[in-house]
Enzyme design. Structure first.
Site, PDB file in Angstrom:
ATOM      1  N   THR A 372       0.825  -1.211   0.000  1.00 57.30           N
ATOM      2  CA  THR A 372       0.000   0.000   0.000  1.00 57.30           C
ATOM      3  C   THR A 372       0.856   1.257   0.000  1.00 57.30           C
ATOM      4  O   THR A 372       0.599   2.206  -0.755  1.00 57.30           O
ATOM      5  CB  THR A 372      -0.931  -0.011   1.225  1.00 57.30           C
ATOM      6  OG1 THR A 372      -1.700  -1.225   1.211  1.00 57.30           O
ATOM      7  CG2 THR A 372      -1.868   1.174   1.198  1.00 57.30           C
ATOM      8  N   SER A 689       8.638 -29.399  -1.729  1.00 55.68           N
ATOM      9  CA  SER A 689      10.069 -29.140  -1.585  1.00 55.68           C
ATOM     10  C   SER A 689      10.730 -29.987  -0.500  1.00 55.68           C
ATOM     11  O   SER A 689      11.905 -29.781  -0.207  1.00 55.68           O
ATOM     12  CB  SER A 689      10.301 -27.651  -1.268  1.00 55.68           C
ATOM     13  OG  SER A 689       9.750 -27.326  -0.017  1.00 55.68           O
ATOM     14  N   LYS A 732      15.272 -19.541   1.602  1.00 56.70           N
ATOM     15  CA  LYS A 732      15.781 -20.768   2.217  1.00 56.70           C
ATOM     16  C   LYS A 732      17.284 -20.689   2.461  1.00 56.70           C
ATOM     17  O   LYS A 732      17.781 -21.112   3.526  1.00 56.70           O
ATOM     18  CB  LYS A 732      15.442 -21.967   1.315  1.00 56.70           C
ATOM     19  CG  LYS A 732      13.951 -22.278   1.257  1.00 56.70           C
ATOM     20  CD  LYS A 732      13.645 -23.419   0.315  1.00 56.70           C
ATOM     21  CE  LYS A 732      12.150 -23.711   0.277  1.00 56.70           C
ATOM     22  NZ  LYS A 732      11.809 -24.800  -0.639  1.00 56.70           N
TER      23      LYS A 732
END
Length: 845
Positions: A372, A689, A732
């Site tokens: 926003t 994954s 990750k």
């Protein structure tokens, strides 16, 4: 109302009776009235009266809106009556029929808790006879006859009854009870008069005033009726209003003419489309024929005001200075490179062509990443006005398109309303939370947005209220969403979707130092205070007090520290410098809320470090445990896993069974054991994954070999052992680096995603790129001689010190055909006996 003869003679004696407070009604003696009672205290008063002798005192409230009246809220003079009939209704109210007997005055209130019990004294009526009284009675009867002729609401039977009464007191009470136009205060004043002659005189005055009003109304009706010969019913109503205006001497017509002249002047100077101009002229012609106070005139006037108030061709001047726009974007937000490039590209093309339609961008990302605020920054950088419309919870199509003018209180849709408020036809229009819209019987607002957000259609947007084509093609629409799943596919197709991932630790650190800490210092009044918040303290706050993709919680925690520092400054003064470091952060924020994931202290059998990405916390370590016990081949999978991960676990088990010979396992081993796969963190887990992580833990537990504690992995597994690509690689690798992991195994297909990984993380972590599960096991298991188990290694790719090293068959060689080839070595690239060293793809420094 009915009246009943009462032969009893009132006496001036005191007695205690229950009180029933009345609202907007006064019961007179000799009057039978039907009342509906709903208040608890009033119902209790009726019950008490029924239990006694059915006598009850009826007195009016001074203010009808008072629900719980006190003794001061009730008139002192009322009517002593008798309950003739009482009926309890299913909704809890009571219908009661009461008859007024005689006047009485309240002396005191002995009880006010459950109901009002009052001690009353009956008021003695002063009888009056004689020639004067007889003449007065006849005048009152004649005036009442005239009133009945003019007011059709009074029944003729009442007039006949009044003509037969020869008692002055009774005559006044009978007539006043049947005058519906007399005010409550005048009725009460008549009730309080104990002299019948004075009562008749006052009643005669009131009736004469009412008769004069009724005669004027009759005069107006007769005048209008004479003018109705050549007109229809609508014309008659308008003329009646004019006649009333003449009687009152009002000047609304002149004011109305002035308003029409103002509209005509505005129409000459206002630039609008041809269709809108023609529509306004047509409605204005219709308005001139209407009376100013008619309801239709108000509707037409509002419609004209809406059309004239819209910015049909009013545009704000755009900023085509790319350097200035880039400075504004960099000043307001850290990172977000793709979005900033897209805005600058738009401005560049607009500066060259001056005709480019406004783009439709969709920012998709977790809460708190700046979607926003980024739209506000875009408006500031482009020089446009900013309009925000929140779509969260909107489920009515009319919110977008408006209501048709046939409905009472109809208005244009929120889009048109917002454009009128902005005053320009080319603002930056933010449609916030577009994925939170819902659908019900009133229509689908998402379907209405298909036209709004289509650059090929929105130049002819048709609002139901305006019923005119309005050009939205110059508006820069920006939408925000947390997930794409809540947006219909046709709507996604009309927007340019830009994904905003969660901020990394390094990005949060920069945002805190550059934006959050200075802002909170200013808001807490610490600008001139020697206060320092160290980077380690910010890092501790990020790790142990927040778990989010954005920075909202981080700003709240920094604000909490600043408030406590402000309190300290007020108590101790500004002279002493204040420095908040990592070790004293708990003194300001309390006990740490979250535990930072760390690698295990030793290598464990059946325990593997996986990697995951969450919407709230970014990347995290995901431990996978496997236990093997004696059993009958049962596979148990726990840890709040979704369907996709459960199927991945079954595929991993099938792969291990298919490789039983290579791993040195009995081909029938699965029939003698039960295998339990568990993910300790009790949060919902899903996504493709974790296949290689589960397969590694299964293999480790079955062949009794530990998994390296300083290694983590990610990747999905097929039944044939191929390792497939995954998403969220940047988050990750950052999680692995944060947890102290030195080696990370990833699918080779994800090598392209390493461009987004910060260079410092890539240099500090050894990244192994694999294609097959055997390569994962060779790297992950603590094997003394991997070649004995898996045979000689094939070509291996890995990043060491930030550079790609390719090893294969003991010598440096180019990758085989059909595989993702590394980039051509740059000049001066260093070669070693281990293999070729190739510079990595460009990463974020």
């Amino acid at each position: 109302m009915f009246f009943k003869n009462d032969d009893g003679k009132p006496g001036a004696k005191k007695r205690s009776v229950p009180l029933l407070p009345l609202r907007d009604i006064i019961v007179f003696p000799h009057m039978v009235s039907q009342l509906f009672v709903g208040r608890e205290r009033s119902i209790n008063a009726l019950d008490a009266a029924m239990a006694r002798d059915k006598d009850i005192f009826l007195a009016a409230q001074k203010n009808a809106k008072t629900n719980e009246p006190t003794p001061d809220d009730i008139f002192q003079v009322g009517t002593l009556g008798t309950i003739m009939q009482l009926l309890r209704l299913p909704d809890g109210t009571v219908k009661v029929l009461v008859e007024g007997k005689r006047r009485a005055r309240i002396k005191k209130f002995p009880q006010t808790e459950e109901y009002f019990l009052v001690e009353v004294e009956e008021v003695a009526e002063q009888s009056a006879k004689g020639v004067e009284v007889e003449a007065l009675m006849r005048s009152v009867q004649a005036a009442f006859e005239m009133y009945v002729k003019l007011n059709k609401k009074v029944q003729p039977e009442v007039l006949m009854s009044a003509q037969t009464i020869d008692d002055a007191a009774r005559l006044s009470d009978t007539i006043v009870a049947n005058l519906p136009t007399i005010k409550l205060t005048d009725r009460q004043a008549l009730l309080e008069m104990d002299d019948a002659v004075k009562r008749l005189e006052r009643l005669h005055e009131l009736m004469q005033a009412e008769i004069e009003i009724l005669q004027v109304e009759k005069k107006i009706r007769s005048r209008v009726k004479k003018q109705m010969e050549k007109t229809q019913k609508e014309y008659y109503l308008n003329e009646q209003m004019q006649a009333i205006q003449k009687e009152l001497g009002g000047g609304d017509r002149d004011e109305f003419k002035n308003e029409i002249q103002e509209v005509e002047e505005q129409l000459k100077t206002k630039r609008m489309s041809k269709e809108a101009t023609a529509k306004v002229k047509k409605e204005l012609k219709k308005l001139k024929m209407m009376h100013p106070t008619s309801a239709e005139a108000t509707v037409v006037r509002n419609y004209i005001d809406w059309i004239l108030g819209l910015p049909w061709y009013d545009k704000s001047e755009e900023n085509y200075d790319l350097k200035k726009a880039e400075e504004i974007l960099e000043e307001d937000h850290y990172g977000l490179k793709k979005i900033k490039e897209r805005i600058l590209e738009y401005l560049a093309v607009q500066a060259l062509t001056k005709k480019l339609k406004g783009p439709v961008l969709c920012f998709v990302g977790p809460p708190g990443v700046g979607k926003t605020s980024l739209a506000k920054s875009i408006a500031r950088s482009t020089g446009r006005k900013f309009v925000r419309l929140s779509l969260g919870g909107v489920r009515d199509e009319a919110e977008i398109r408006g209501h048709r003018r046939t409905y009472i209180g109809a208005l244009p849709g929120k889009l048109i309303q917002s454009l009128k408020k902005a005053g320009t036809n080319n603002p930056v229009f933010l449609l916030d939370e577009i994925d939170k819209m819902s659908t019900d019987f009133r229509g689908d607002p998402a379907a209405a947005l298909l036209e709004v957000l289509d650059p090929e259609q929105n130049h002819q947007f048709n609002d139901h209220y305006l019923d005119l084509d309005y050009d939205l093609s110059d508006v820069m629409f920006i939408t925000t969403a947390n997930t794409l799943s809540g947006i219909p596919v046709p709507l996604q197709d009309r927007m340019e979707i830009i994904q905003l991932s969660g901020y990394t630790e390094f990005e949060k650190m920069n945002i805190a130092v550059k934006y959050l800490v200075p802002r909170q210092r200013k808001e807490c009044g610490l600008d001139d205070v020697p206060f320092t918040l160290s980077e380690n303290a910010i890092r501790t706050t990020i790790h142990h007090y927040t778990r989010e993709a954005g920075v909202r919680s981080l700003e709240r925690e920094i604000a909490s520290i600043c408030r406590k520092v402000a309190r300290h400054v007020v108590n101790e003064g500004k002279e002493k410098p204040i420095e908040v470091v990592a070790k004293n952060v708990p003194q300001y924020l309390g006990v740490p809320k979250f535990r930072l994931n760390k690698k295990e202290e030793r290598d464990e059998i059946g325990l593997t470090n996986g990697l995951s990405v969450t919407n709230s916390g970014g990347g995290e370590l995901l431990a996978c445990e496997v236990a093997v016990v004696a059993g009958k081949g049962k596979l148990v999978i726990t840890g709040l896993l979704e369907k996709g991960m459960e199927e991945s676990a079954q595929a991993a088990m099938s792969y291990v069974r298919s490789r039983a010979g290579v791993l040195g396992l009995d081909p029938e081993f699965y029939q003698k054991v039960d295998v339990h796969v568990h993910f300790p963190e009790f949060i919902r887990k899903d996504g493709p994954s974790a296949g290689v992580t589960m397969a590694t833990s299964l293999a480790s537990a079955l062949i009794k070999l530990p998994v390296k504690r300083d290694l983590a992995m990610t990747g999905e597994l097929t039944l044939r052992g191929r390792v497939m690509a995954i998403g969220g690689l940047k988050e990750k690798l950052l999680a692995a680096h944060r947890a102290g992991i030195t080696t990370v195994v990833i699918p080779r297909e994800n090598r392209k995603d390493l461009r987004e990984v910060p260079r410092r993380v890539l240099k500090a972590t050894r990244v192994v790129l694999v294609e097959h599960m055997d390569e994962v096991l060779r790297e992950a298991l603590c094997l003394s001689d991997p070649d004995a188990l898996f045979g000689p290694p094939r070509e291996t790719w890995e990043y060491v010190d930030g550079e790609l090293v390719v090893r294969g068959d003991g010598q440096a060689s180019a990758p085989k055909a059909g595989k993702s080839a590394p980039p051509i070595p740059a000049e001066g690239a260093v070669a070693s006996d281990e293999g070729r060293r190739v510079p990595p793809p460009t990463g974020n420094a």
